[in-house]
Write a protein that holds these residues in place. Structure first.
Motif, PDB file in Angstrom:
ATOM      1  N   ILE A  10       0.854  -1.199   0.000  1.00  0.00           N
ATOM      2  CA  ILE A  10       0.000   0.000   0.000  1.00  0.00           C
ATOM      3  C   ILE A  10       0.886   1.244   0.000  1.00  0.00           C
ATOM      4  CG2 ILE A  10      -1.653   1.339   1.368  1.00  0.00           C
ATOM      5  CD1 ILE A  10      -2.935  -1.316   2.212  1.00  0.00           C
ATOM      6  N   ASP A  11       1.916   1.241   0.847  1.00  0.00           N
ATOM      7  CA  ASP A  11       2.832   2.386   0.914  1.00  0.00           C
ATOM      8  C   ASP A  11       3.537   2.588  -0.429  1.00  0.00           C
ATOM      9  OD1 ASP A  11       2.253   3.149   3.473  1.00  0.00           O
ATOM     10  OD2 ASP A  11       3.960   2.095   4.384  1.00  0.00           O
ATOM     11  N   LYS A  12       3.945   1.445  -1.025  1.00  0.00           N
ATOM     12  CA  LYS A  12       4.643   1.518  -2.310  1.00  0.00           C
ATOM     13  C   LYS A  12       3.697   2.057  -3.381  1.00  0.00           C
ATOM     14  CE  LYS A  12       7.211  -1.294  -5.543  1.00  0.00           C
ATOM     15  NZ  LYS A  12       7.585  -2.613  -5.966  1.00  0.00           N
ATOM     16  N   SER A  13       2.461   1.537  -3.384  1.00  0.00           N
ATOM     17  CA  SER A  13       1.462   1.979  -4.354  1.00  0.00           C
ATOM     18  C   SER A  13       1.143   3.460  -4.131  1.00  0.00           C
ATOM     19  CB  SER A  13       0.205   1.134  -4.215  1.00  0.00           C
ATOM     20  OG  SER A  13      -0.813   1.607  -5.033  1.00  0.00           O
ATOM     21  N   ARG A  14       1.021   3.836  -2.867  1.00  0.00           N
ATOM     22  CA  ARG A  14       0.737   5.232  -2.533  1.00  0.00           C
ATOM     23  C   ARG A  14       1.890   6.123  -2.980  1.00  0.00           C
ATOM     24  NH1 ARG A  14       1.932   8.200   2.150  1.00  0.00           N
ATOM     25  NH2 ARG A  14       2.726   6.324   3.064  1.00  0.00           N
ATOM     26  N   GLU A  15       3.112   5.692  -2.738  1.00  0.00           N
ATOM     27  CA  GLU A  15       4.296   6.455  -3.135  1.00  0.00           C
ATOM     28  C   GLU A  15       4.357   6.587  -4.658  1.00  0.00           C
ATOM     29  OE1 GLU A  15       6.623   8.156  -1.374  1.00  0.00           O
ATOM     30  OE2 GLU A  15       5.445   7.681   0.408  1.00  0.00           O
ATOM     31  N   GLU A  16       4.009   5.510  -5.352  1.00  0.00           N
ATOM     32  CA  GLU A  16       4.014   5.539  -6.814  1.00  0.00           C
ATOM     33  C   GLU A  16       2.952   6.512  -7.330  1.00  0.00           C
ATOM     34  OE1 GLU A  16       3.503   1.514  -8.146  1.00  0.00           O
ATOM     35  OE2 GLU A  16       5.573   0.976  -7.684  1.00  0.00           O
ATOM     36  N   GLN A  17       1.769   6.455  -6.722  1.00  0.00           N
ATOM     37  CA  GLN A  17       0.691   7.359  -7.130  1.00  0.00           C
ATOM     38  C   GLN A  17       1.058   8.819  -6.821  1.00  0.00           C
ATOM     39  OE1 GLN A  17      -2.908   5.944  -5.285  1.00  0.00           O
ATOM     40  NE2 GLN A  17      -3.371   4.545  -6.974  1.00  0.00           N
ATOM     41  N   ILE A  18       1.638   9.021  -5.647  1.00  0.00           N
ATOM     42  CA  ILE A  18       2.061  10.375  -5.275  1.00  0.00           C
ATOM     43  C   ILE A  18       3.123  10.858  -6.258  1.00  0.00           C
ATOM     44  CG2 ILE A  18       3.333  11.717  -3.534  1.00  0.00           C
ATOM     45  CD1 ILE A  18       1.818  10.154  -1.379  1.00  0.00           C
ATOM     46  N   SER A  19       4.053   9.994  -6.585  1.00  0.00           N
ATOM     47  CA  SER A  19       5.117  10.344  -7.529  1.00  0.00           C
ATOM     48  C   SER A  19       4.525  10.628  -8.904  1.00  0.00           C
ATOM     49  CB  SER A  19       6.130   9.201  -7.601  1.00  0.00           C
ATOM     50  OG  SER A  19       7.138   9.505  -8.518  1.00  0.00           O
ATOM     51  N   LYS A  20       3.575   9.761  -9.301  1.00  0.00           N
ATOM     52  CA  LYS A  20       2.917   9.949 -10.595  1.00  0.00           C
ATOM     53  C   LYS A  20       2.152  11.279 -10.618  1.00  0.00           C
ATOM     54  CE  LYS A  20      -0.259   7.530 -13.659  1.00  0.00           C
ATOM     55  NZ  LYS A  20      -1.193   6.420 -13.777  1.00  0.00           N
ATOM     56  N   ILE A  21       1.414  11.564  -9.540  1.00  0.00           N
ATOM     57  CA  ILE A  21       0.660  12.827  -9.441  1.00  0.00           C
ATOM     58  C   ILE A  21       1.625  14.010  -9.432  1.00  0.00           C
ATOM     59  CG2 ILE A  21      -0.798  14.222  -7.904  1.00  0.00           C
ATOM     60  CD1 ILE A  21      -2.231  11.586  -7.125  1.00  0.00           C
ATOM     61  N   ASN A  22       2.718  13.877  -8.669  1.00  0.00           N
ATOM     62  CA  ASN A  22       3.733  14.947  -8.622  1.00  0.00           C
ATOM     63  C   ASN A  22       4.317  15.200 -10.009  1.00  0.00           C
ATOM     64  OD1 ASN A  22       3.616  15.790  -5.980  1.00  0.00           O
ATOM     65  ND2 ASN A  22       5.221  14.402  -5.255  1.00  0.00           N
ATOM     66  N   ASP A  23       4.642  14.106 -10.708  1.00  0.00           N
ATOM     67  CA  ASP A  23       5.203  14.247 -12.056  1.00  0.00           C
ATOM     68  C   ASP A  23       4.195  14.924 -12.990  1.00  0.00           C
ATOM     69  OD1 ASP A  23       7.539  13.052 -11.272  1.00  0.00           O
ATOM     70  OD2 ASP A  23       7.096  11.085 -12.169  1.00  0.00           O
ATOM     71  N   GLU A  24       2.950  14.438 -12.894  1.00  0.00           N
ATOM     72  CA  GLU A  24       1.901  14.993 -13.759  1.00  0.00           C
ATOM     73  C   GLU A  24       1.687  16.482 -13.467  1.00  0.00           C
ATOM     74  OE1 GLU A  24      -2.828  14.336 -14.369  1.00  0.00           O
ATOM     75  OE2 GLU A  24      -1.636  12.507 -14.112  1.00  0.00           O
ATOM     76  N   TYR A  25       1.595  16.844 -12.211  1.00  0.00           N
ATOM     77  CA  TYR A  25       1.365  18.250 -11.861  1.00  0.00           C
ATOM     78  C   TYR A  25       2.614  19.106 -12.069  1.00  0.00           C
ATOM     79  CZ  TYR A  25      -3.441  17.630 -10.508  1.00  0.00           C
ATOM     80  OH  TYR A  25      -4.783  17.397 -10.548  1.00  0.00           O
ATOM     81  N   SER A  26       3.771  18.507 -11.932  1.00  0.00           N
ATOM     82  CA  SER A  26       5.009  19.233 -12.234  1.00  0.00           C
ATOM     83  C   SER A  26       5.032  19.602 -13.713  1.00  0.00           C
ATOM     84  CB  SER A  26       6.239  18.393 -11.891  1.00  0.00           C
ATOM     85  OG  SER A  26       6.396  18.282 -10.511  1.00  0.00           O
ATOM     86  N   LYS A  27       4.615  18.627 -14.567  1.00  0.00           N
ATOM     87  CA  LYS A  27       4.541  18.906 -16.001  1.00  0.00           C
ATOM     88  C   LYS A  27       3.524  20.012 -16.270  1.00  0.00           C
ATOM     89  CE  LYS A  27       5.821  14.371 -17.842  1.00  0.00           C
ATOM     90  NZ  LYS A  27       5.339  13.187 -18.554  1.00  0.00           N
ATOM     91  N   ARG A  28       2.366  19.893 -15.623  1.00  0.00           N
ATOM     92  CA  ARG A  28       1.320  20.908 -15.820  1.00  0.00           C
ATOM     93  C   ARG A  28       1.801  22.280 -15.337  1.00  0.00           C
ATOM     94  NH1 ARG A  28      -4.526  18.386 -14.105  1.00  0.00           N
ATOM     95  NH2 ARG A  28      -4.702  16.916 -15.828  1.00  0.00           N
ATOM     96  N   ILE A  29       2.445  22.294 -14.190  1.00  0.00           N
ATOM     97  CA  ILE A  29       2.962  23.556 -13.645  1.00  0.00           C
ATOM     98  C   ILE A  29       4.005  24.138 -14.603  1.00  0.00           C
ATOM     99  CG2 ILE A  29       4.389  24.545 -11.791  1.00  0.00           C
ATOM    100  CD1 ILE A  29       2.854  22.689  -9.843  1.00  0.00           C
ATOM    101  N   GLU A  30       4.870  23.278 -15.118  1.00  0.00           N
ATOM    102  CA  GLU A  30       5.901  23.729 -16.058  1.00  0.00           C
ATOM    103  C   GLU A  30       5.260  24.264 -17.335  1.00  0.00           C
ATOM    104  OE1 GLU A  30       9.508  24.904 -16.909  1.00  0.00           O
ATOM    105  OE2 GLU A  30       9.040  23.905 -15.019  1.00  0.00           O
ATOM    106  N   GLU A  31       4.228  23.566 -17.824  1.00  0.00           N
ATOM    107  CA  GLU A  31       3.518  24.027 -19.022  1.00  0.00           C
ATOM    108  C   GLU A  31       2.836  25.373 -18.758  1.00  0.00           C
ATOM    109  OE1 GLU A  31       0.828  20.878 -20.089  1.00  0.00           O
ATOM    110  OE2 GLU A  31       2.443  19.588 -20.822  1.00  0.00           O
ATOM    111  N   LEU A  32       2.182  25.484 -17.602  1.00  0.00           N
ATOM    112  CA  LEU A  32       1.538  26.746 -17.230  1.00  0.00           C
ATOM    113  C   LEU A  32       2.570  27.864 -17.107  1.00  0.00           C
ATOM    114  CD1 LEU A  32      -1.160  25.723 -14.587  1.00  0.00           C
ATOM    115  CD2 LEU A  32      -1.558  26.803 -16.788  1.00  0.00           C
ATOM    116  N   LYS A  33       3.702  27.529 -16.507  1.00  0.00           N
ATOM    117  CA  LYS A  33       4.763  28.519 -16.345  1.00  0.00           C
ATOM    118  C   LYS A  33       5.256  28.976 -17.718  1.00  0.00           C
ATOM    119  CE  LYS A  33       9.080  29.291 -13.951  1.00  0.00           C
ATOM    120  NZ  LYS A  33      10.187  28.727 -13.229  1.00  0.00           N
TER     121      LYS A  33
END
Length: 182
Positions: A10-33
């Motif tokens: 669960i922790d690993k899956s949660r970490e992966e999802q958090i990482s995936k969400i972070n990556d996705e939002y980092s891309k979005r933030i970078e695109e917005l920037k």
């Protein structure tokens, strides 16, 4: 699978999802920037061009205003010069009565009046001029020159100096305007 393994998964899956969400939002933030930076740059360029155009327009308006003001000043100065020239001309014409040539001019006026209106015309002149002209009558309103009427009073010649000036004043003004150097 033990509880620890499940929690670990669960922790690993949660970490992966958090990482995936972070990556996705980092891309979005970078695109917005990037999008914001691009829009900011575009807006800066637009306002820089607008500022340059406004400066050019303002400069042109000011230059045109200066040209118009300059022309107005020149025209006013020309009017003053012409007015002064007309005043001087009037002064000299009215003072021609004091010149040596005035008697000759006066005789020429009388001759023209007699030729035009007849021998029996009635001539009026200033008191001093009337003394110089045969059969002339004095008129205190006349400062120089003569005014003559035909016997029947239907025709008149006005050779008073001020009338002569009034008749040539516009032509004189035109002449002065044409001959003033800019």
């Amino acid at each position: 699978m033990s509880l620890a393994d499940i929690i670990k998964d669960i922790d690993k899956s949660r970490e992966e999802q958090i990482s995936k969400i972070n990556d996705e939002y980092s891309k979005r933030i970078e695109e917005l920037k990037k999008s914001c930076d691009s829009r900011i740059q575009s807006i800066k360029e637009y306002y820089e061009k607008k500022k340059e155009a406004d400066i050019k327009t303002l400069k042109k308006v000011q230059e045109d205003k200066i040209k118009i003001d300059s022309k107005s000043i020149k025209m006013e100065k020309r009017r003053e010069i012409v007015k002064d020239a007309l005043d001087i001309s009037y002064y000299h014409l009215m003072n021609i009565t004091k010149s040596k040539r005035y008697d000759s001019i006066l005789n020429s006026m009388v001759s023209t009046a007699i030729k035009t209106l007849g021998e029996d015309c009635e001539i009026f002149a200033s008191e001093s001029d009337a003394k110089k002209i045969n059969n002339a009558k004095a008129d205190h309103k006349i400062n120089g020159g003569i005014i003559a009427y035909s016997k029947d009073k239907k025709r008149m010649l006005d050779f008073r100096l001020n009338s002569i000036f009034e008749n040539i004043k516009d032509d004189l003004a035109s002449y002065f305007y044409e001959n003033i150097e800019e």
